[in-house]
Design a protein around this motif. Structure first.
Motif, PDB file in Angstrom:
ATOM      1  N   SER A  18       0.818  -1.218   0.000  1.00 58.67           N
ATOM      2  CA  SER A  18       0.000   0.000   0.000  1.00 58.67           C
ATOM      3  C   SER A  18       0.850   1.266   0.000  1.00 58.67           C
ATOM      4  N   PHE A  19       0.297   2.297  -0.644  1.00 62.54           N
ATOM      5  CA  PHE A  19       0.946   3.602  -0.729  1.00 62.54           C
ATOM      6  C   PHE A  19      -0.080   4.672  -0.384  1.00 62.54           C
ATOM      7  N   ARG A  20       0.334   5.632   0.418  1.00 61.78           N
ATOM      8  CA  ARG A  20      -0.529   6.757   0.767  1.00 61.78           C
ATOM      9  C   ARG A  20      -0.200   7.939  -0.137  1.00 61.78           C
ATOM     10  N   ILE A  21      -1.254   8.619  -0.572  1.00 61.68           N
ATOM     11  CA  ILE A  21      -1.086   9.813  -1.392  1.00 61.68           C
ATOM     12  C   ILE A  21      -1.881  10.922  -0.718  1.00 61.68           C
ATOM     13  N   ARG A  22      -1.211  12.009  -0.388  1.00 62.80           N
ATOM     14  CA  ARG A  22      -1.902  13.120   0.243  1.00 62.80           C
ATOM     15  C   ARG A  22      -2.637  13.957  -0.789  1.00 62.80           C
ATOM     16  N   LYS A  23      -3.697  14.567  -0.342  1.00 63.09           N
ATOM     17  CA  LYS A  23      -4.490  15.443  -1.203  1.00 63.09           C
ATOM     18  C   LYS A  23      -3.577  16.440  -1.917  1.00 63.09           C
ATOM     19  N   SER A  42      -8.968   3.815  -0.895  1.00 59.33           N
ATOM     20  CA  SER A  42      -9.789   4.915  -0.402  1.00 59.33           C
ATOM     21  C   SER A  42      -9.373   6.194  -1.111  1.00 59.33           C
ATOM     22  N   GLY A  43     -10.290   7.151  -1.091  1.00 62.04           N
ATOM     23  CA  GLY A  43      -9.992   8.451  -1.657  1.00 62.04           C
ATOM     24  C   GLY A  43     -10.512   8.613  -3.071  1.00 62.04           C
ATOM     25  N   VAL A  44     -10.216   9.777  -3.636  1.00 61.68           N
ATOM     26  CA  VAL A  44     -10.619  10.122  -4.996  1.00 61.68           C
ATOM     27  C   VAL A  44      -9.373  10.604  -5.722  1.00 61.68           C
ATOM     28  N   LEU A  45      -9.107   9.988  -6.865  1.00 61.55           N
ATOM     29  CA  LEU A  45      -7.952  10.359  -7.674  1.00 61.55           C
ATOM     30  C   LEU A  45      -8.385  10.526  -9.114  1.00 61.55           C
ATOM     31  N   PHE A  46      -7.557  11.197  -9.891  1.00 57.68           N
ATOM     32  CA  PHE A  46      -7.768  11.162 -11.329  1.00 57.68           C
ATOM     33  C   PHE A  46      -6.434  10.893 -11.990  1.00 57.68           C
ATOM     34  N   THR A  47      -6.497  10.336 -13.177  1.00 59.85           N
ATOM     35  CA  THR A  47      -5.289  10.044 -13.926  1.00 59.85           C
ATOM     36  C   THR A  47      -5.276  10.832 -15.211  1.00 59.85           C
ATOM     37  N   SER A  48      -4.079  11.137 -15.628  1.00 60.96           N
ATOM     38  CA  SER A  48      -3.858  11.638 -16.972  1.00 60.96           C
ATOM     39  C   SER A  48      -2.771  10.738 -17.540  1.00 60.96           C
ATOM     40  N   ILE A  62     -11.571   9.362 -13.518  1.00 62.35           N
ATOM     41  CA  ILE A  62     -11.654   9.595 -12.080  1.00 62.35           C
ATOM     42  C   ILE A  62     -11.751   8.220 -11.432  1.00 62.35           C
ATOM     43  N   TRP A  63     -10.998   8.030 -10.348  1.00 61.79           N
ATOM     44  CA  TRP A  63     -10.928   6.733  -9.673  1.00 61.79           C
ATOM     45  C   TRP A  63     -11.428   6.863  -8.247  1.00 61.79           C
ATOM     46  N   LEU A  64     -12.299   5.933  -7.859  1.00 62.45           N
ATOM     47  CA  LEU A  64     -12.881   5.898  -6.516  1.00 62.45           C
ATOM     48  C   LEU A  64     -12.531   4.578  -5.852  1.00 62.45           C
ATOM     49  N   ALA A  65     -12.927   4.413  -4.605  1.00 66.48           N
ATOM     50  CA  ALA A  65     -12.635   3.188  -3.858  1.00 66.48           C
ATOM     51  C   ALA A  65     -13.086   1.952  -4.630  1.00 66.48           C
ATOM     52  N   ASP A  66     -12.229   0.936  -4.629  1.00 67.56           N
ATOM     53  CA  ASP A  66     -12.419  -0.374  -5.261  1.00 67.56           C
ATOM     54  C   ASP A  66     -12.261  -0.366  -6.778  1.00 67.56           C
ATOM     55  N   ASP A  75       6.776   2.011 -21.796  1.00 66.46           N
ATOM     56  CA  ASP A  75       7.149   3.412 -21.979  1.00 66.46           C
ATOM     57  C   ASP A  75       6.080   4.389 -21.495  1.00 66.46           C
ATOM     58  N   ILE A  76       5.129   3.922 -20.711  1.00 61.64           N
ATOM     59  CA  ILE A  76       4.022   4.765 -20.267  1.00 61.64           C
ATOM     60  C   ILE A  76       4.130   5.017 -18.762  1.00 61.64           C
ATOM     61  N   MET A  77       3.843   6.246 -18.361  1.00 59.19           N
ATOM     62  CA  MET A  77       3.713   6.575 -16.945  1.00 59.19           C
ATOM     63  C   MET A  77       2.267   6.972 -16.703  1.00 59.19           C
ATOM     64  N   LEU A  78       1.749   6.640 -15.545  1.00 60.73           N
ATOM     65  CA  LEU A  78       0.367   6.969 -15.220  1.00 60.73           C
ATOM     66  C   LEU A  78       0.349   7.784 -13.928  1.00 60.73           C
ATOM     67  N   PRO A  79       0.202   9.107 -14.024  1.00 63.76           N
ATOM     68  CA  PRO A  79       0.162   9.933 -12.815  1.00 63.76           C
ATOM     69  C   PRO A  79      -1.213   9.877 -12.148  1.00 63.76           C
ATOM     70  N   PHE A  80      -1.227   9.532 -10.856  1.00 63.92           N
ATOM     71  CA  PHE A  80      -2.440   9.590 -10.050  1.00 63.92           C
ATOM     72  C   PHE A  80      -2.432  10.927  -9.309  1.00 63.92           C
ATOM     73  N   HIS A  81      -3.388  11.795  -9.605  1.00 64.68           N
ATOM     74  CA  HIS A  81      -3.538  13.084  -8.932  1.00 64.68           C
ATOM     75  C   HIS A  81      -4.575  12.894  -7.821  1.00 64.68           C
ATOM     76  N   ALA A  82      -4.193  13.179  -6.584  1.00 64.16           N
ATOM     77  CA  ALA A  82      -5.095  12.955  -5.451  1.00 64.16           C
ATOM     78  C   ALA A  82      -5.996  14.169  -5.220  1.00 64.16           C
ATOM     79  N   LEU A  83      -7.303  13.942  -5.298  1.00 62.78           N
ATOM     80  CA  LEU A  83      -8.277  14.986  -4.989  1.00 62.78           C
ATOM     81  C   LEU A  83      -8.660  14.945  -3.513  1.00 62.78           C
ATOM     82  N   SER A  84      -8.297  13.864  -2.843  1.00 59.07           N
ATOM     83  CA  SER A  84      -8.489  13.727  -1.399  1.00 59.07           C
ATOM     84  C   SER A  84      -7.355  12.833  -0.907  1.00 59.07           C
ATOM     85  N   ASP A  85      -7.154  12.770   0.405  1.00 51.05           N
ATOM     86  CA  ASP A  85      -6.178  11.815   0.924  1.00 51.05           C
ATOM     87  C   ASP A  85      -6.596  10.435   0.450  1.00 51.05           C
TER      88      ASP A  85
END
Length: 187
Positions: A18-23, A42-48, A62-66, A75-85
């Motif tokens: 597991s990894f924690r991502i702060r808002k 847990s939390g709400v994230l979005f990817t670009s 937009i990604w939600l729990a589960d 050659d691809i990176m997927l950034p998860f941007h945290a909209l909440s903890d």
């Protein structure tokens, strides 16, 4: 089987990290030669999605729990941007894939899940490409307002710009235009 049932099975069956991502932080999934299934705990994230050089960033999802994300090509990176903890867990495909292959029913449900995820992503790309910026922004703000974890929060112009693949100044201008339009209509 819905995503919650599969997520429960995955947590019970496989060992994850597991990894924690702060808002307001970004966690980049670097997709190398070893593949993983990433589970949003847990939390709400979005990817670009973007190429390794950082060019051509596109709005994705937009990604939600589960929700689950499978690793992409080398050659691809997927950034998860945290909209909440948020908390995400990484499961090795080397461990998970044989378990799925051994259960045809489970494999079918997982294939359906990823197909639905893929068509949702394509729909997001289509709207990002075809909808006027004002329409896209109004839709996003309504969507964010309906996510319980984000109730009462104002999503920043910079965050919306990253999601939409625009400059922050352009988003600020559009938001002002929509706000002025709403005031003029007595909203």
């Amino acid at each position: 089987m819905d995503k919650t049932e599969f997520a429960a099975w995955l947590r019970k069956t496989a060992q994850g990290e597991s990894f924690r991502i702060r808002k307001d932080q970004v966690y980049v999934l670097s997709c190398g030669t070893k593949t993983y299934t990433w589970l949003i705990d847990s939390g709400v994230l979005f990817t670009s999605m973007q190429a390794e050089g950082g060019d051509n960033e596109l709005a994705n999802s937009i990604w939600l729990a589960d929700d689950m994300v499978h690793s992409l090509d080398d050659d691809i990176m997927l950034p998860f941007h945290a909209l909440s903890d948020s908390v995400i867990t990484r499961f090795s495909s080397e461990e998970v894939n044989p378990l799925i292959e051994a259960d045809a029913d489970l494999a079918w449900h997982l294939a359906e899940y990823y197909h639905t995820q893929f068509t949702r992503t394509l729909s997001n790309y289509r709207h990002a490409a075809l909808d006027a910026s004002e329409v896209r922004l109004a839709h996003l703000e309504e969507m964010f307002a309906n996510i319980p974890e984000l109730k009462g929060e104002r999503i920043s112009d910079a965050t919306l710009a990253a999601f939409m693949g625009m400059h922050r100044v352009s988003v600020s201008r559009i938001r002002k235009k929509l706000s002025d339009s709403g005031k003029n209509q007595g909203i």
